[in-house]
Design a protein around this motif. Structure first.
Motif, PDB file in Angstrom:
ATOM      1  N   GLN A 143     -26.393 -23.630  -5.633  1.00 41.87           N
ATOM      2  CA  GLN A 143     -26.292 -22.947  -6.917  1.00 41.87           C
ATOM      3  C   GLN A 143     -26.433 -21.456  -6.699  1.00 41.87           C
ATOM      4  O   GLN A 143     -27.514 -20.981  -6.318  1.00 41.87           O
ATOM      5  N   GLY A 193     -27.741 -18.308 -11.483  1.00 41.87           N
ATOM      6  CA  GLY A 193     -27.379 -18.488 -12.879  1.00 41.87           C
ATOM      7  C   GLY A 193     -26.071 -19.193 -13.134  1.00 41.87           C
ATOM      8  O   GLY A 193     -25.549 -19.137 -14.249  1.00 41.87           O
ATOM      9  N   ARG A 194     -25.534 -19.873 -12.136  1.00 44.08           N
ATOM     10  CA  ARG A 194     -24.258 -20.543 -12.302  1.00 44.08           C
ATOM     11  C   ARG A 194     -24.403 -22.049 -12.086  1.00 44.08           C
ATOM     12  O   ARG A 194     -25.485 -22.562 -11.854  1.00 44.08           O
ATOM     13  N   GLY A 195     -23.297 -22.764 -12.197  1.00 39.67           N
ATOM     14  CA  GLY A 195     -23.328 -24.201 -12.007  1.00 39.67           C
ATOM     15  C   GLY A 195     -23.538 -24.587 -10.560  1.00 39.67           C
ATOM     16  O   GLY A 195     -23.385 -23.782  -9.649  1.00 39.67           O
ATOM     17  N   LEU A 196     -23.884 -25.853 -10.355  1.00 39.47           N
ATOM     18  CA  LEU A 196     -24.099 -26.350  -8.995  1.00 39.47           C
ATOM     19  C   LEU A 196     -22.775 -26.747  -8.367  1.00 39.47           C
ATOM     20  O   LEU A 196     -21.868 -27.242  -9.043  1.00 39.47           O
ATOM     21  N   TYR A 236     -26.529 -29.807  -2.897  1.00 36.96           N
ATOM     22  CA  TYR A 236     -25.811 -28.944  -3.821  1.00 36.96           C
ATOM     23  C   TYR A 236     -26.268 -27.503  -3.624  1.00 36.96           C
ATOM     24  O   TYR A 236     -27.404 -27.237  -3.233  1.00 36.96           O
TER      25      TYR A 236
END
Lengths: 114, 112
Positions: free
Chosen positions: B37, B40-43, B35
């Motif tokens: 990222q 500071g955001r989603g994966l 994954y």
């Protein structure tokens, strides 16, 4: 096709208060997992919901609770907030069965506890 | 589930160079996922490799899996500034909606 959505984007709370975070899964998904990510760390698994029941739980106290609704959306509730609960809360959706193992993450909710 | 350990913890390269990051795990797996990222955001799910596969490609990404060494590597070729992100591996023991257990990740910085 909407992806995973989370609300709110940011939240500031005071110690001792309670907070509710919301998540809508990707269309077609039936399972929602919640993760907590502290600054500089990887996401830590909180719990997972499928068929409106908590199926798996990580090492988090009972102050953390959740709910899944019939439309598969989910809420994460945290009671008696502590400073250490400040983190990015991520929701991920997936299919419980079907051989597709990828989890799709939302953008997260940034919680600050003062 | 088990935790993967990413290495190195940080990597800084110039645009156009290749970036390689590694993941080690401890017990046998069903599959391993990578994954990404952004800060500071989603994966974002990048790629999944099954235990019976040795190599997999997706665009500029190449993932290898060595089950005898219990390790995987992610290679990003011809890196771009937009590849700047943290990268996490997630080894899954069973598959399905198994919980993901993440390490601290590899923080990649691609300098323009």
């Amino acid at each position: 096709d909407a992806g995973v959505t989370q609300s709110p984007t940011h939240l500031i709370k005071t110690r001792g208060q309670q907070v509710t975070l919301r998540c809508s899964p990707k269309s077609g998904h039936d399972t929602v997992s919640w993760y907590q990510q502290a600054l500089g760390q990887g996401p830590q698994f909180i719990f997972q919901y499928y068929e409106e029941e908590e199926r798996q739980r990580g090492n988090f106290p009972d102050r953390f609770s959740g709910h899944q609704f019939p439309n598969y959306s989910s809420e994460l509730n945290v009671n008696a907030l502590l400073l250490g609960d400040s983190a990015l809360y991520l929701c991920a959706s997936s299919l419980f069965r079907g051989g597709r193992y990828e989890q799709y993450f939302g953008p997260g909710t940034r919680l600050t506890v003062t | 589930s088990q935790q993967g350990e990413e290495d190195p913890q940080a990597l800084s390269i110039q645009e156009g160079e290749n970036a390689t990051m590694n993941c080690s795990y401890k017990t046998s797996i069903n599959n391993l996922q990578w994954y990404r990222q952004n800060s500071g955001r989603g994966l974002v799910h990048l790629i999944l490799i099954r235990s019976n596969e040795r190599e997999k490609h997706s665009g500029r990404l190449r993932v290898t899996l060595d089950t005898s060494k219990k390790s995987s590597s992610l290679l990003i070729t011809a890196s771009r500034a937009a590849d700047t992100a943290s990268y996490f591996c997630a080894p899954l023991t069973q598959g399905g909606s198994e919980k993901l257990v993440f390490g601290k990740g590899t923080k990649l910085t691609v300098n323009p």
